[in-house]
Enzyme design. Sequence first.
Site, short mmCIF file in Angstrom:
data_model
loop_
_atom_site.label_atom_id
_atom_site.label_comp_id
_atom_site.label_asym_id
_atom_site.label_seq_id
_atom_site.Cartn_x
_atom_site.Cartn_y
_atom_site.Cartn_z
N ASP A 7 0.88 -1.17 0.00
CA ASP A 7 0.00 0.00 0.00
C ASP A 7 0.92 1.22 0.00
O ASP A 7 1.39 1.66 1.05
CB ASP A 7 -0.91 -0.01 1.23
CG ASP A 7 -1.81 1.21 1.30
OD1 ASP A 7 -2.23 1.71 0.24
OD2 ASP A 7 -2.10 1.67 2.41
N GLU A 67 -1.31 -1.62 -4.76
CA GLU A 67 -2.53 -0.84 -4.94
C GLU A 67 -2.25 0.30 -5.92
O GLU A 67 -1.24 0.98 -5.82
CB GLU A 67 -3.00 -0.28 -3.60
CG GLU A 67 -4.42 0.24 -3.66
CD GLU A 67 -4.97 0.55 -2.29
OE1 GLU A 67 -5.34 1.72 -2.09
OE2 GLU A 67 -5.05 -0.36 -1.44
N ASP A 139 -2.28 0.68 7.66
CA ASP A 139 -1.43 0.58 6.47
C ASP A 139 -1.06 -0.87 6.18
O ASP A 139 -1.10 -1.30 5.02
CB ASP A 139 -0.16 1.42 6.66
CG ASP A 139 -0.48 2.89 6.89
OD1 ASP A 139 -1.13 3.48 6.01
OD2 ASP A 139 -0.11 3.42 7.95
#
Length: 173
Positions: A7, A67, A139
């Site tokens: 991420d 992502e 996260d």
Amino acid sequence: MRILGIDPGLRITGYGIVGLEGRKLAYVTSGRIRTDDTASLPERIKSILDGLAQVIEQGGPEQVAVEQVFVNVNAQATLKLGQARGAAVCAAVSRGLPVHEYTALQVKQAVVGNGHARKEQVQEMVRRLLALPGLPGADAADALACAICHAHGGLGLGSLATAGYRVRGGRLV
């Protein structure tokens, strides 16, 4: 097979590795790489690159799921996020790892069954899917969710939509 989910973020980049044997998922590791807010942009990008290189070396993933960057109102913030994402992709491809990309909507759909799920819902589903004793940080949860999404072929519960079903709130409709 081990899958590294990432991420990307300029301040904090989350990472998580899951193992996949058949259809069974297993938690390997997760965490975050925090960059120094006072450092220059190139130094922050190097921190992300070096941190993920260390994660790859220690965790031994065979696939990487990242992502995708969303475009928001602030173009400058989007560009900086794109650079952090670029560092993440470079860390993987420089080690010969294939990189797969998923939107936040795809990740949430695959893990929660709702593409507009809240962060707390993602954290809880990641905890359940990986049988973790507690909630992972936001996260790390997003990164683990990205890895889980890839482990499910990028489809998860969302694959039912292609069979003529829709998933709403984790339920078939």
